[in-house]
Write a protein that holds these residues in place. Structure first.
Motif, mmCIF file in Angstrom:
data_model
loop_
_atom_site.group_PDB
_atom_site.id
_atom_site.type_symbol
_atom_site.label_atom_id
_atom_site.label_comp_id
_atom_site.label_asym_id
_atom_site.label_seq_id
_atom_site.Cartn_x
_atom_site.Cartn_y
_atom_site.Cartn_z
ATOM 1 N N GLU A 213 0.830 -1.199 0.000
ATOM 2 C CA GLU A 213 0.000 0.000 0.000
ATOM 3 C C GLU A 213 0.875 1.265 0.000
ATOM 4 O OE1 GLU A 213 -3.073 -0.237 -0.669
ATOM 5 O OE2 GLU A 213 -3.027 -2.425 -0.484
ATOM 6 N N ASN A 214 0.349 2.299 -0.603
ATOM 7 C CA ASN A 214 1.038 3.595 -0.674
ATOM 8 C C ASN A 214 2.428 3.485 -1.304
ATOM 9 O OD1 ASN A 214 -1.170 4.811 0.764
ATOM 10 N ND2 ASN A 214 -0.293 3.964 2.653
ATOM 11 N N GLN A 215 2.544 2.576 -2.279
ATOM 12 C CA GLN A 215 3.819 2.401 -2.967
ATOM 13 C C GLN A 215 3.886 3.379 -4.137
ATOM 14 O OE1 GLN A 215 6.677 1.407 -2.672
ATOM 15 N NE2 GLN A 215 7.357 -0.257 -3.965
ATOM 16 N N GLU A 216 4.594 4.474 -3.940
ATOM 17 C CA GLU A 216 4.729 5.482 -4.987
ATOM 18 C C GLU A 216 6.150 5.440 -5.537
ATOM 19 O OE1 GLU A 216 3.484 9.348 -3.828
ATOM 20 O OE2 GLU A 216 1.529 8.680 -3.072
ATOM 21 N N LEU A 217 6.257 5.262 -6.828
ATOM 22 C CA LEU A 217 7.576 5.201 -7.447
ATOM 23 C C LEU A 217 8.156 6.600 -7.630
ATOM 24 C CD1 LEU A 217 7.107 2.547 -10.282
ATOM 25 C CD2 LEU A 217 8.266 2.244 -8.093
ATOM 26 N N PRO A 218 9.450 6.767 -7.331
ATOM 27 C CA PRO A 218 10.090 8.064 -7.548
ATOM 28 C C PRO A 218 10.588 8.210 -8.988
ATOM 29 C CG PRO A 218 11.638 6.568 -6.505
ATOM 30 C CD PRO A 218 10.345 5.810 -6.650
ATOM 31 N N ARG A 261 25.660 -7.789 -12.703
ATOM 32 C CA ARG A 261 24.713 -8.410 -13.624
ATOM 33 C C ARG A 261 23.308 -8.208 -13.056
ATOM 34 N NH1 ARG A 261 29.140 -11.944 -13.758
ATOM 35 N NH2 ARG A 261 29.987 -12.246 -15.863
ATOM 36 N N PRO A 262 22.289 -8.244 -13.909
ATOM 37 C CA PRO A 262 20.937 -7.913 -13.437
ATOM 38 C C PRO A 262 20.427 -8.792 -12.294
ATOM 39 C CG PRO A 262 20.893 -8.862 -15.655
ATOM 40 C CD PRO A 262 22.306 -8.521 -15.354
ATOM 41 N N GLU A 263 20.792 -10.074 -12.286
ATOM 42 C CA GLU A 263 20.272 -10.956 -11.227
ATOM 43 C C GLU A 263 20.856 -10.637 -9.858
ATOM 44 O OE1 GLU A 263 23.611 -13.495 -13.135
ATOM 45 O OE2 GLU A 263 22.074 -12.064 -13.783
ATOM 46 N N GLN A 264 21.849 -9.750 -9.809
ATOM 47 C CA GLN A 264 22.444 -9.365 -8.532
ATOM 48 C C GLN A 264 21.717 -8.194 -7.873
ATOM 49 O OE1 GLN A 264 26.503 -9.008 -10.466
ATOM 50 N NE2 GLN A 264 27.131 -10.002 -8.568
ATOM 51 N N LEU A 265 20.835 -7.528 -8.615
ATOM 52 C CA LEU A 265 20.180 -6.325 -8.101
ATOM 53 C C LEU A 265 18.833 -6.621 -7.441
ATOM 54 C CD1 LEU A 265 22.352 -4.953 -9.887
ATOM 55 C CD2 LEU A 265 20.587 -3.293 -10.541
ATOM 56 N N HIS A 266 18.652 -6.087 -6.254
ATOM 57 C CA HIS A 266 17.358 -6.083 -5.581
ATOM 58 C C HIS A 266 16.442 -5.122 -6.335
ATOM 59 C CE1 HIS A 266 14.483 -5.223 -2.240
ATOM 60 N NE2 HIS A 266 14.761 -6.473 -1.898
ATOM 61 N N TYR A 267 15.122 -5.297 -6.184
ATOM 62 C CA TYR A 267 14.225 -4.414 -6.938
ATOM 63 C C TYR A 267 14.439 -2.948 -6.556
ATOM 64 C CZ TYR A 267 10.954 -3.757 -3.007
ATOM 65 O OH TYR A 267 10.379 -3.407 -1.819
ATOM 66 N N THR A 268 14.816 -2.677 -5.311
ATOM 67 C CA THR A 268 15.056 -1.289 -4.905
ATOM 68 C C THR A 268 16.255 -0.705 -5.640
ATOM 69 O OG1 THR A 268 16.377 -2.078 -3.025
ATOM 70 C CG2 THR A 268 14.054 -1.609 -2.614
ATOM 71 N N GLU A 269 17.239 -1.553 -5.954
ATOM 72 C CA GLU A 269 18.403 -1.089 -6.710
ATOM 73 C C GLU A 269 18.023 -0.788 -8.151
ATOM 74 O OE1 GLU A 269 22.376 -3.022 -5.146
ATOM 75 O OE2 GLU A 269 20.801 -4.564 -5.273
ATOM 76 N N PHE A 270 17.057 -1.540 -8.695
ATOM 77 C CA PHE A 270 16.581 -1.234 -10.043
ATOM 78 C C PHE A 270 15.872 0.111 -10.071
ATOM 79 C CE2 PHE A 270 17.212 -5.670 -11.467
ATOM 80 C CZ PHE A 270 17.693 -5.420 -12.738
ATOM 81 N N ILE A 271 15.156 0.419 -9.002
ATOM 82 C CA ILE A 271 14.506 1.733 -8.922
ATOM 83 C C ILE A 271 15.552 2.836 -8.877
ATOM 84 C CG2 ILE A 271 13.067 3.225 -7.478
ATOM 85 C CD1 ILE A 271 11.517 0.700 -6.612
ATOM 86 N N GLU A 272 16.575 2.639 -8.051
ATOM 87 C CA GLU A 272 17.659 3.625 -7.957
ATOM 88 C C GLU A 272 18.393 3.764 -9.284
ATOM 89 O OE1 GLU A 272 20.042 2.189 -4.781
ATOM 90 O OE2 GLU A 272 18.493 2.493 -3.257
ATOM 91 N N LEU A 273 18.622 2.634 -9.955
ATOM 92 C CA LEU A 273 19.289 2.652 -11.250
ATOM 93 C C LEU A 273 18.472 3.433 -12.271
ATOM 94 C CD1 LEU A 273 21.475 1.635 -13.247
ATOM 95 C CD2 LEU A 273 20.106 -0.459 -13.509
ATOM 96 N N THR A 274 17.178 3.238 -12.263
ATOM 97 C CA THR A 274 16.301 3.947 -13.199
ATOM 98 C C THR A 274 16.320 5.446 -12.921
ATOM 99 O OG1 THR A 274 14.869 1.986 -13.333
ATOM 100 C CG2 THR A 274 13.955 4.058 -14.137
ATOM 101 N N GLN A 275 16.372 5.814 -11.649
ATOM 102 C CA GLN A 275 16.484 7.233 -11.299
ATOM 103 C C GLN A 275 17.762 7.835 -11.892
ATOM 104 O OE1 GLN A 275 15.834 6.656 -6.894
ATOM 105 N NE2 GLN A 275 14.732 8.590 -7.131
#
Length: 285
Positions: A213-218, A261-275
């Motif tokens: 809940e209240n998951q807002e992507l930056p 490599r991509p399989e090493q990243l947690h989903y939060t790291e993918f969010i940071e990477l996208t930022q």
């Protein structure tokens, strides 16, 4: 001259004489285990919503256990034989169920607008999902997650494991990351082929998802999806190589995260990477 009806053996149900046959082109494997159906029905907490959408009910083996919990059930089915049975023989076979809570709709879930299924209100979704569209079902839920606080069901075991996989796992991938951005996922139990008719060639797995809940992507959701998908298309390469189509600046490409490599990243790291990628793109305009 009337056709002679086949004798029903003691203990056989009407469902077994409903004329509903599993169809290969629809990816159907009908669940026949009452114990497994009950366990799947119990995976839903059914809190704060009043409708459960069941995808591909077949002959209603799972449906009856959902109804026995006094849940309101809307079954989405595209197999005309199944629909005919659910609208007629199912009620005769289970007269003690609260059938006023049950309705059947001839609809393809992948084409359905979830906003209209429950008049814009939230719903739980479950089912024994056809293997050939199970991944598409999950992506559909992600796209319209504002209506789906809870989701559970049976998949091919590998797919259920992939949804719930953690970084470093061999099956961790696009589905893992994008699902876990928005949902808490849990692999629940494995189901052997023998509980289906016809039995599939592989094990199945049941999993559960609860929306955060209240998951807002930056960041832009579309950009995040694009980054994750591009990264895993060449999962054996480092991010520096797999994401080169984004035309990253030399400064950004030298950051340590691009050595992974991509399989090493947690989903939060993918969010940071996208930022980082989004900021880099603006800086280089």
């Amino acid at each position: 001259m009337k056709k002679k009806q086949p004798n029903r053996k003691k203990g056989q149900s009407r469902a077994q004489h409903a004329g509903v046959k599993a169809k290969k082109h629809l990816g159907q494997h009908f669940l026949k285990s009452e114990e497994t159906a009950l366990k799947i029905a119990q995976t839903l907490e059914a809190a704060n919503y009043d409708l459960v959408v069941e995808i591909g009910p077949g002959t209603g083996v799972l449906t009856k256990h959902l109804l026995a919990r006094n849940l309101k059930v809307l079954a989405l089915e595209i197999d005309r034989e199944s629909i005919a049975y659910l609208e007629a023989g199912f009620g005769l076979n289970h007269p003690n169920l609260p059938l006023q809570n049950f309705s059947v709709s001839e609809q393809d879930f992948l084409k359905a607008d979830l906003a209209t299924l429950n008049q814009g209100k939230e719903m739980g979704i479950t089912g024994n999902f056809p293997y050939n569209i199970s991944t598409q079902i999950v992506f559909k839920v992600l796209e319209q997650r504002q209506f789906v606080p809870e989701f559970s069901g049976m998949f091919q075991k590998e797919v259920a494991q992939r949804i719930c996989a953690k970084p470093g796992s061999k099956v961790y991938g696009i589905l893992s990351v994008l699902t876990q951005v928005f949902y808490e996922t849990q692999y629940l139990f494995t189901v052997p082929p023998g509980v289906f008719n016809p039995p599939p060639k592989v094990d199945s797995g049941v999993m559960h998802m609860r929306r955060k809940e209240n998951q807002e992507l930056p960041v832009s959701e579309s950009l995040l999806f694009k980054v994750v998908k591009q990264a895993f298309q060449q999962r054996r390469k480092t991010l520096r190589n797999s994401l080169k189509n984004f035309q990253l600046s030399d400064t950004l490409r030298e950051e340590a995260i691009f050595n992974k490599r991509p399989e090493q990243l947690h989903y939060t790291e993918f969010i940071e990477l996208t930022q980082k990628i989004a900021i880099d793109a603006v800086s280089n305009q």
